[in-house]
Design a protein around this motif. Structure first.
Motif, PDB file in Angstrom:
ATOM      1  N   VAL A 144     -23.362   0.842  38.817  1.00 48.34           N
ATOM      2  CA  VAL A 144     -22.179   0.686  39.675  1.00 48.34           C
ATOM      3  C   VAL A 144     -21.430  -0.592  39.313  1.00 48.34           C
ATOM      4  O   VAL A 144     -20.216  -0.584  39.101  1.00 48.34           O
ATOM      5  CB  VAL A 144     -22.582   0.676  41.162  1.00 48.34           C
ATOM      6  N   LEU A 145     -22.164  -1.697  39.233  1.00 45.51           N
ATOM      7  CA  LEU A 145     -21.526  -2.983  38.945  1.00 45.51           C
ATOM      8  C   LEU A 145     -20.795  -2.955  37.608  1.00 45.51           C
ATOM      9  O   LEU A 145     -19.691  -3.508  37.481  1.00 45.51           O
ATOM     10  CB  LEU A 145     -22.577  -4.092  38.940  1.00 45.51           C
ATOM     11  N   ASP A 146     -21.388  -2.321  36.619  1.00 44.95           N
ATOM     12  CA  ASP A 146     -20.805  -2.297  35.277  1.00 44.95           C
ATOM     13  C   ASP A 146     -20.076  -0.990  34.979  1.00 44.95           C
ATOM     14  O   ASP A 146     -19.671  -0.758  33.835  1.00 44.95           O
ATOM     15  CB  ASP A 146     -21.911  -2.518  34.236  1.00 44.95           C
ATOM     16  N   GLY A 147     -19.908  -0.177  36.000  1.00 50.81           N
ATOM     17  CA  GLY A 147     -19.308   1.132  35.798  1.00 50.81           C
ATOM     18  C   GLY A 147     -17.787   1.115  35.814  1.00 50.81           C
ATOM     19  O   GLY A 147     -17.151   0.084  36.081  1.00 50.81           O
ATOM     20  N   PRO A 148     -17.172   2.265  35.559  1.00 51.10           N
ATOM     21  CA  PRO A 148     -15.713   2.341  35.425  1.00 51.10           C
ATOM     22  C   PRO A 148     -14.945   2.105  36.725  1.00 51.10           C
ATOM     23  O   PRO A 148     -13.752   1.831  36.681  1.00 51.10           O
ATOM     24  CB  PRO A 148     -15.485   3.763  34.906  1.00 51.10           C
ATOM     25  N   ARG A 149     -15.611   2.213  37.862  1.00 51.72           N
ATOM     26  CA  ARG A 149     -14.924   2.012  39.139  1.00 51.72           C
ATOM     27  C   ARG A 149     -15.055   0.589  39.664  1.00 51.72           C
ATOM     28  O   ARG A 149     -14.508   0.250  40.708  1.00 51.72           O
ATOM     29  CB  ARG A 149     -15.455   3.005  40.173  1.00 51.72           C
ATOM     30  N   SER A 150     -15.740  -0.264  38.917  1.00 55.11           N
ATOM     31  CA  SER A 150     -15.985  -1.630  39.368  1.00 55.11           C
ATOM     32  C   SER A 150     -14.788  -2.528  39.081  1.00 55.11           C
ATOM     33  O   SER A 150     -14.271  -2.573  37.962  1.00 55.11           O
ATOM     34  CB  SER A 150     -17.225  -2.199  38.676  1.00 55.11           C
ATOM     35  N   LEU A 151     -14.388  -3.278  40.109  1.00 53.67           N
ATOM     36  CA  LEU A 151     -13.348  -4.298  39.981  1.00 53.67           C
ATOM     37  C   LEU A 151     -13.950  -5.699  39.927  1.00 53.67           C
ATOM     38  O   LEU A 151     -13.217  -6.691  39.952  1.00 53.67           O
ATOM     39  CB  LEU A 151     -12.386  -4.222  41.169  1.00 53.67           C
ATOM     40  N   ALA A 152     -15.275  -5.797  39.850  1.00 55.26           N
ATOM     41  CA  ALA A 152     -15.945  -7.091  40.001  1.00 55.26           C
ATOM     42  C   ALA A 152     -15.509  -8.110  38.953  1.00 55.26           C
ATOM     43  O   ALA A 152     -15.380  -9.301  39.256  1.00 55.26           O
ATOM     44  CB  ALA A 152     -17.461  -6.903  39.952  1.00 55.26           C
ATOM     45  N   TRP A 153     -15.259  -7.658  37.749  1.00 58.06           N
ATOM     46  CA  TRP A 153     -14.935  -8.611  36.686  1.00 58.06           C
ATOM     47  C   TRP A 153     -13.464  -9.019  36.753  1.00 58.06           C
ATOM     48  O   TRP A 153     -13.121 -10.163  36.440  1.00 58.06           O
ATOM     49  CB  TRP A 153     -15.329  -8.017  35.336  1.00 58.06           C
ATOM     50  N   THR A 154     -12.611  -8.120  37.196  1.00 56.56           N
ATOM     51  CA  THR A 154     -11.233  -8.510  37.501  1.00 56.56           C
ATOM     52  C   THR A 154     -11.215  -9.491  38.665  1.00 56.56           C
ATOM     53  O   THR A 154     -10.478 -10.488  38.660  1.00 56.56           O
ATOM     54  CB  THR A 154     -10.394  -7.265  37.855  1.00 56.56           C
ATOM     55  N   GLN A 155     -12.043  -9.209  39.656  1.00 52.20           N
ATOM     56  CA  GLN A 155     -12.188 -10.078  40.821  1.00 52.20           C
ATOM     57  C   GLN A 155     -12.612 -11.485  40.388  1.00 52.20           C
ATOM     58  O   GLN A 155     -12.079 -12.491  40.887  1.00 52.20           O
ATOM     59  CB  GLN A 155     -13.232  -9.457  41.727  1.00 52.20           C
ATOM     60  N   ALA A 156     -13.561 -11.578  39.451  1.00 46.70           N
ATOM     61  CA  ALA A 156     -14.020 -12.875  38.962  1.00 46.70           C
ATOM     62  C   ALA A 156     -12.890 -13.614  38.249  1.00 46.70           C
ATOM     63  O   ALA A 156     -12.692 -14.817  38.448  1.00 46.70           O
ATOM     64  CB  ALA A 156     -15.213 -12.694  38.029  1.00 46.70           C
ATOM     65  N   ALA A 157     -12.136 -12.889  37.421  1.00 49.96           N
ATOM     66  CA  ALA A 157     -11.015 -13.514  36.716  1.00 49.96           C
ATOM     67  C   ALA A 157      -9.934 -13.966  37.683  1.00 49.96           C
ATOM     68  O   ALA A 157      -9.263 -14.988  37.453  1.00 49.96           O
ATOM     69  CB  ALA A 157     -10.433 -12.537  35.693  1.00 49.96           C
ATOM     70  N   MET A 158      -9.760 -13.233  38.782  1.00 49.03           N
ATOM     71  CA  MET A 158      -8.749 -13.577  39.780  1.00 49.03           C
ATOM     72  C   MET A 158      -9.084 -14.877  40.507  1.00 49.03           C
ATOM     73  O   MET A 158      -8.220 -15.477  41.150  1.00 49.03           O
ATOM     74  CB  MET A 158      -8.614 -12.425  40.786  1.00 49.03           C
ATOM     75  N   LYS A 159     -10.315 -15.353  40.397  1.00 47.26           N
ATOM     76  CA  LYS A 159     -10.687 -16.614  41.047  1.00 47.26           C
ATOM     77  C   LYS A 159      -9.794 -17.761  40.577  1.00 47.26           C
ATOM     78  O   LYS A 159      -9.434 -18.635  41.367  1.00 47.26           O
ATOM     79  CB  LYS A 159     -12.148 -16.950  40.755  1.00 47.26           C
ATOM     80  N   LEU A 160      -9.435 -17.761  39.298  1.00 47.01           N
ATOM     81  CA  LEU A 160      -8.623 -18.852  38.777  1.00 47.01           C
ATOM     82  C   LEU A 160      -7.223 -18.837  39.371  1.00 47.01           C
ATOM     83  O   LEU A 160      -6.742 -19.866  39.876  1.00 47.01           O
ATOM     84  CB  LEU A 160      -8.558 -18.788  37.252  1.00 47.01           C
ATOM     85  N   SER A 161      -6.541 -17.711  39.320  1.00 49.35           N
ATOM     86  CA  SER A 161      -5.165 -17.685  39.819  1.00 49.35           C
ATOM     87  C   SER A 161      -5.116 -17.877  41.328  1.00 49.35           C
ATOM     88  O   SER A 161      -4.177 -18.502  41.846  1.00 49.35           O
ATOM     89  CB  SER A 161      -4.471 -16.377  39.418  1.00 49.35           C
ATOM     90  N   SER A 162      -6.117 -17.396  42.053  1.00 47.57           N
ATOM     91  CA  SER A 162      -6.125 -17.619  43.501  1.00 47.57           C
ATOM     92  C   SER A 162      -6.406 -19.089  43.817  1.00 47.57           C
ATOM     93  O   SER A 162      -5.842 -19.652  44.759  1.00 47.57           O
ATOM     94  CB  SER A 162      -7.135 -16.698  44.194  1.00 47.57           C
ATOM     95  N   ALA A 163      -7.261 -19.734  43.026  1.00 52.97           N
ATOM     96  CA  ALA A 163      -7.481 -21.170  43.198  1.00 52.97           C
ATOM     97  C   ALA A 163      -6.193 -21.941  42.938  1.00 52.97           C
ATOM     98  O   ALA A 163      -5.860 -22.890  43.667  1.00 52.97           O
ATOM     99  CB  ALA A 163      -8.585 -21.661  42.268  1.00 52.97           C
ATOM    100  N   MET A 164      -5.468 -21.543  41.919  1.00 51.10           N
ATOM    101  CA  MET A 164      -4.192 -22.210  41.619  1.00 51.10           C
ATOM    102  C   MET A 164      -3.197 -22.029  42.760  1.00 51.10           C
ATOM    103  O   MET A 164      -2.482 -22.973  43.134  1.00 51.10           O
ATOM    104  CB  MET A 164      -3.620 -21.662  40.312  1.00 51.10           C
ATOM    105  N   ALA A 165      -3.141 -20.827  43.329  1.00 47.76           N
ATOM    106  CA  ALA A 165      -2.225 -20.586  44.448  1.00 47.76           C
ATOM    107  C   ALA A 165      -2.593 -21.452  45.645  1.00 47.76           C
ATOM    108  O   ALA A 165      -1.716 -22.029  46.306  1.00 47.76           O
ATOM    109  CB  ALA A 165      -2.248 -19.102  44.819  1.00 47.76           C
ATOM    110  N   VAL A 166      -3.884 -21.564  45.939  1.00 52.99           N
ATOM    111  CA  VAL A 166      -4.333 -22.387  47.064  1.00 52.99           C
ATOM    112  C   VAL A 166      -4.038 -23.862  46.805  1.00 52.99           C
ATOM    113  O   VAL A 166      -3.550 -24.576  47.700  1.00 52.99           O
ATOM    114  CB  VAL A 166      -5.834 -22.162  47.327  1.00 52.99           C
ATOM    115  N   LEU A 167      -4.313 -24.336  45.597  1.00 53.42           N
ATOM    116  CA  LEU A 167      -4.043 -25.732  45.260  1.00 53.42           C
ATOM    117  C   LEU A 167      -2.556 -26.045  45.379  1.00 53.42           C
ATOM    118  O   LEU A 167      -2.165 -27.082  45.939  1.00 53.42           O
ATOM    119  CB  LEU A 167      -4.511 -26.021  43.844  1.00 53.42           C
ATOM    120  N   GLU A 168      -1.734 -25.173  44.853  1.00 54.34           N
ATOM    121  CA  GLU A 168      -0.288 -25.361  44.878  1.00 54.34           C
ATOM    122  C   GLU A 168       0.221 -25.471  46.321  1.00 54.34           C
ATOM    123  O   GLU A 168       1.035 -26.326  46.642  1.00 54.34           O
ATOM    124  CB  GLU A 168       0.357 -24.162  44.173  1.00 54.34           C
TER     125      GLU A 168
END
Length: 319
Positions: free
Chosen positions: A288-312
């Motif tokens: 499930v975690l590594d399957g085609p329906r998983s958004l977990a790795w996009t979610q992990a990458a989104m940590k950077l842009s969401s951190a930037m939005a919060v900092l800004e």
């Protein structure tokens, strides 16, 4: 994202402590800004240029610490890192005195500590600087913004989004509740083991806000009564960072909440989310975690842009 001012002045606290404290337009604005920065990490004019950003982590962190450190650099700030033994609170200095000192040198502080959320509020009040809660026992608000941004990236308009959260009512779940409670028409169901649900006060706060925007926040303690149609199934690891469970048989209590392929097939059109780190075989199956329906790795990458939005947002010179 709106121009609601951050209150600033002697003895006041400001920054990001809980999503429950942010007006819905700020929550949705931070979500949209996170998506913008995800698409283009250079879509800013280095608003933190010349600032010093303290990065205090007394608990382990991979994604959040990296995201805020890199985000601060990309926005122009110089990060100043503190580990668990670096500040003299470990030798008896008070949190209040530490805040006064940090506030005289830093422009903002990102903090994950072992103490209660009130310690972060005290650092802000005494230091007169913005403090960002990078995870406390009560709530992980920047994760909540990351989660909403991942949903927005995947589904577009979040109006009416349907989310099923499966597992412990931990600090990530609290942030998700407060975040989705600000989204018109959203419906989030927390399926948690009995005795391991969201804190009652946090759940009631989210329920009240949800009612103002036509959203629903609810909690159940078994998967049988879960909604028949959802857009996302979300889980987190069963053992939250820095915590232990008193019941030696807690794993058996959690076992029915394991997300495997058979469970996910109850919702054949649903995506899967996980805030990571994951323990494959505990809360989620590897397929499930590594399957085609998983958004977990996009979610992990989104940590950077969401951190930037919060900092800004947190460092902006509001009126």
């Amino acid at each position: 994202m709106g121009d609601t001012p951050i209150p600033r002045g002697p003895g006041q606290e400001y920054g990001l402590f809980s999503l429950a404290e942010l007006p819905p337009p700020i929550v949705t604005g931070l979500t949209a800004r996170s998506v913008e920065l995800f698409h283009d990490a250079r879509a800013h004019d280095r608003p933190l240029d010349g600032q010093a950003a303290g990065v205090l982590f007394t608990r382990s962190s991979t994604r959040t610490r990296t995201a805020f450190t890199v985000g601060a650099i990309r926005l122009g700030a110089a990060p100043v890192a503190f580990g668990p033994g670096d500040l003299q609170v470990t030798s008896g200095e008070s949190v209040a005195d530490t805040g006064r000192v940090l506030g005289s040198m830093l422009d903002l502080l990102i903090a994950r500590t072992a103490g209660p959320l009130d310690e972060l509020r005290q650092l802000s009040r005494q230091g007169g600087l913005p403090v960002i809660n990078a995870m406390a026992a009560q709530e992980h608000p920047s994760q909540g913004i990351c989660d909403l941004a991942t949903l927005a990236l995947t589904f577009g308009d979040l109006t009416g989004i349907r989310v099923l959260y499966v597992g412990e009512g931990n600090n990530t779940a609290v942030a998700l509740a407060h975040g989705l409670a600000a989204v018109p028409g959203a419906h989030v169901t927390f399926a948690t083991p009995a005795g391991y649900g969201l804190p009652r006060d946090e759940l009631r706060t989210a329920e009240r806000r949800a009612g103002t925007v036509g959203a629903v926040v609810e909690q159940i303690h078994a998967l049988d009564p879960a909604p028949g149609d959802v857009d996302v199934v979300y889980t987190t690891r069963w053992q939250t960072t820095g915590t232990v469970k008193d019941d030696p048989g807690w794993r058996e209590v959690f076992r029915p909440f394991h997300v495997d392929e058979a469970l996910l097939e109850r919702w054949p059109r649903a995506s899967f989310m996980h805030d990571l780190p994951a323990h494959r075989g505990d809360e989620v199956a590897g397929r499930v975690l590594d399957g085609p329906r998983s958004l977990a790795w996009t979610q992990a990458a989104m940590k950077l842009s969401s951190a930037m939005a919060v900092l800004e947002w947190a460092a902006a010179p509001h009126g």
